[in-house]
Scaffold this active site. Structure first.
Site, PDB file in Angstrom:
ATOM      1  N   HIS A  99       0.811  -1.216   0.000  1.00  0.00           N
ATOM      2  CA  HIS A  99       0.000   0.000   0.000  1.00  0.00           C
ATOM      3  C   HIS A  99       0.849   1.272   0.000  1.00  0.00           C
ATOM      4  O   HIS A  99       1.981   1.301   0.497  1.00  0.00           O
ATOM      5  CB  HIS A  99      -0.890   0.026   1.247  1.00  0.00           C
ATOM      6  CG  HIS A  99      -1.802  -1.148   1.354  1.00  0.00           C
ATOM      7  ND1 HIS A  99      -2.346  -1.559   2.547  1.00  0.00           N
ATOM      8  CD2 HIS A  99      -2.252  -2.035   0.426  1.00  0.00           C
ATOM      9  CE1 HIS A  99      -3.100  -2.635   2.346  1.00  0.00           C
ATOM     10  NE2 HIS A  99      -3.061  -2.943   1.066  1.00  0.00           N
TER      11      HIS A  99
ATOM     12  N   TYR B 163       2.572   1.280  14.172  1.00  0.00           N
ATOM     13  CA  TYR B 163       3.424   2.181  13.401  1.00  0.00           C
ATOM     14  C   TYR B 163       2.999   3.631  13.483  1.00  0.00           C
ATOM     15  O   TYR B 163       1.840   3.934  13.705  1.00  0.00           O
ATOM     16  CB  TYR B 163       3.529   1.723  11.944  1.00  0.00           C
ATOM     17  CG  TYR B 163       2.253   1.522  11.184  1.00  0.00           C
ATOM     18  CD1 TYR B 163       1.393   0.460  11.482  1.00  0.00           C
ATOM     19  CD2 TYR B 163       1.920   2.335  10.113  1.00  0.00           C
ATOM     20  CE1 TYR B 163       0.235   0.238  10.759  1.00  0.00           C
ATOM     21  CE2 TYR B 163       0.770   2.130   9.381  1.00  0.00           C
ATOM     22  CZ  TYR B 163      -0.061   1.076   9.704  1.00  0.00           C
ATOM     23  OH  TYR B 163      -1.215   0.858   8.972  1.00  0.00           O
TER      24      TYR B 163
ATOM     25  N   ASP C 111      -6.815  -6.097  -1.833  1.00  0.00           N
ATOM     26  CA  ASP C 111      -5.434  -6.499  -2.164  1.00  0.00           C
ATOM     27  C   ASP C 111      -5.405  -7.637  -3.182  1.00  0.00           C
ATOM     28  O   ASP C 111      -4.359  -7.964  -3.724  1.00  0.00           O
ATOM     29  CB  ASP C 111      -4.679  -6.888  -0.891  1.00  0.00           C
ATOM     30  CG  ASP C 111      -4.440  -5.673   0.005  1.00  0.00           C
ATOM     31  OD1 ASP C 111      -4.274  -5.853   1.226  1.00  0.00           O
ATOM     32  OD2 ASP C 111      -4.450  -4.544  -0.523  1.00  0.00           O
TER      33      ASP C 111
HETATM   34  C1  LIG Z   1      -4.736   2.610   7.217  1.00  0.00           C
HETATM   35  C2  LIG Z   1      -5.949   3.086   7.951  1.00  0.00           C
HETATM   36  C3  LIG Z   1      -7.148   2.378   7.932  1.00  0.00           C
HETATM   37  N1  LIG Z   1      -8.244   2.859   8.616  1.00  0.00           N
HETATM   38  C4  LIG Z   1      -9.477   2.058   8.592  1.00  0.00           C
HETATM   39  C5  LIG Z   1     -10.036   1.795   7.216  1.00  0.00           C
HETATM   40  C6  LIG Z   1     -10.703   0.448   7.353  1.00  0.00           C
HETATM   41  O1  LIG Z   1     -12.014   0.609   7.890  1.00  0.00           O
HETATM   42  C7  LIG Z   1      -9.849  -0.276   8.400  1.00  0.00           C
HETATM   43  C8  LIG Z   1      -8.834  -1.199   7.791  1.00  0.00           C
HETATM   44  O2  LIG Z   1      -8.123  -0.443   6.832  1.00  0.00           O
HETATM   45  P1  LIG Z   1      -7.171  -1.166   5.774  1.00  0.00           P
HETATM   46  O3  LIG Z   1      -7.831  -2.424   5.290  1.00  0.00           O
HETATM   47  O4  LIG Z   1      -6.769  -0.128   4.772  1.00  0.00           O
HETATM   48  O5  LIG Z   1      -5.935  -1.542   6.696  1.00  0.00           O
HETATM   49  P2  LIG Z   1      -4.543  -2.195   6.181  1.00  0.00           P
HETATM   50  O6  LIG Z   1      -4.796  -3.181   5.097  1.00  0.00           O
HETATM   51  O7  LIG Z   1      -3.830  -2.623   7.396  1.00  0.00           O
HETATM   52  O8  LIG Z   1      -3.803  -0.951   5.542  1.00  0.00           O
HETATM   53  C9  LIG Z   1      -2.498  -0.609   5.910  1.00  0.00           C
HETATM   54  O9  LIG Z   1      -1.676  -1.623   5.387  1.00  0.00           O
HETATM   55  C10 LIG Z   1      -0.312  -1.359   5.172  1.00  0.00           C
HETATM   56  C11 LIG Z   1       0.490  -2.254   6.086  1.00  0.00           C
HETATM   57  C12 LIG Z   1       0.130   0.031   5.272  1.00  0.00           C
HETATM   58  O10 LIG Z   1       1.334   0.302   5.252  1.00  0.00           O
HETATM   59  C13 LIG Z   1      -0.834   1.129   5.372  1.00  0.00           C
HETATM   60  O11 LIG Z   1      -0.619   1.835   6.577  1.00  0.00           O
HETATM   61  C14 LIG Z   1      -2.244   0.741   5.305  1.00  0.00           C
HETATM   62  O12 LIG Z   1      -2.637   0.724   3.947  1.00  0.00           O
HETATM   63  O13 LIG Z   1      -9.181   0.781   9.134  1.00  0.00           O
HETATM   64  C15 LIG Z   1      -8.195   4.021   9.344  1.00  0.00           C
HETATM   65  O14 LIG Z   1      -9.207   4.432   9.949  1.00  0.00           O
HETATM   66  N2  LIG Z   1      -7.032   4.737   9.371  1.00  0.00           N
HETATM   67  C16 LIG Z   1      -5.901   4.311   8.705  1.00  0.00           C
HETATM   68  O15 LIG Z   1      -4.848   4.990   8.786  1.00  0.00           O
END
Ligand SMILES: Cc1cn([C@H]2C[C@H](O)[C@@H](COP(=O)(O)OP(=O)(O)O[C@H]3O[C@H](C)C(=O)[C@H](O)[C@H]3O)O2)c(=O)[nH]c1=O
Length: 188
Positions: free
Chosen positions: A64, A133, A172
């Site tokens: 991401h 992080y 993803d």
């Molecule tokens: C990233 C983020 C997500 N969210 C909410 C949005 C969704 O409702 C839930 C899960 O989000 P997401 O599926 O995007 O989370 P990850 O797949 O862990 O995303 C992260 O994955 C990789 C490891 C990364 O480096 C980034 O920080 C980020 O993209 O948390 C938020 O409210 N704030 C945030 O900063």
């Protein structure tokens, strides 16, 4: 002060940071971030948002990045073990498309600094992993983007057992390929 060992990564801007852990008869104490120590090591940035996620074994979150609001990330594992990967997607970088991976665990207490302009992701190797992080910019949902975790052009060695498929979020599963990103970036 002086509570960290900083090692430059194999790609300009990446750092591996090892906090000094102070044990005593109660357990341990360590500073996990210190503005002055990081600034002295050349990591002079302000973090505006902290995140934490829990993932089970085999989960892969990534790769991401944010387009208009790129985030520097200081990542670490509180519980468990992950293989953490940063991919250089900075247009014009001489290491464009190169990646570095680090094993981050609750035992090695290693941190990985991934600067703005990198795609980031990790694969959970332990039964579960708590991942924490710090980010240098806020989350902009509409600005999120990604590239395929297994794009052959990146050839990331994810430490996946033969034939094992990671557990992915739907988003993803349909990320663009690295070639699509290159095309997109060359349009600007
Ligand atoms: C990233 C983020 C997500 N969210 C909410 C949005 C969704 O409702 C839930 C899960 O989000 P997401 O599926 O995007 O989370 P990850 O797949 O862990 O995303 C992260 O994955 C990789 C490891 C990364 O480096 C980034 O920080 C980020 O993209 O948390 C938020 O409210 N704030 C945030 O900063």
């Amino acid at each position: 002060m002086g509570q960290f060992k900083f090692t430059k990564g194999s790609i300009e801007g990446l750092y591996v940071i090892e906090p000094i852990c102070i044990g005593d008869n109660r357990g341990y104490f360590m500073e996990t971030y210190n503005y002055d120590d990081f600034k002295k090591a050349g990591l002079d940035m302000v973090f505006v948002q902290d995140n934490q996620s829990l993932s089970k074994k085999g989960v892969l979150r990534g790769l991401h990045f944010q387009k208009k609001h790129p985030q520097g990330k200081l990542v670490r594992v509180i519980k468990g073990e992950v293989f953490d990967v940063a991919v250089d997607i900075r247009p014009g970088s001489k290491t464009y498309g190169r990646w570095q991976g680090e094993i981050l665990t609750e035992d090695n207490r290693k941190q990985f600094y991934v600067p703005k302009g990198f795609a980031h992701g990790f694969l959970v190797l332990s039964e579960e992993a708590e991942f924490a992080y710090k980010c240098t910019d806020f989350y902009y949902p509409e600005d999120q983007d990604g590239i395929q975790w297994n794009d052959p052009a990146l050839a990331i060695e994810w430490s996946l057992k033969d034939g094992m498929e990671p557990i992915l979020a739907d988003k993803d599963k349909i990320s663009q390929g690295f070639a699509d990103l290159k095309r997109q970036q060359s349009m600007y």
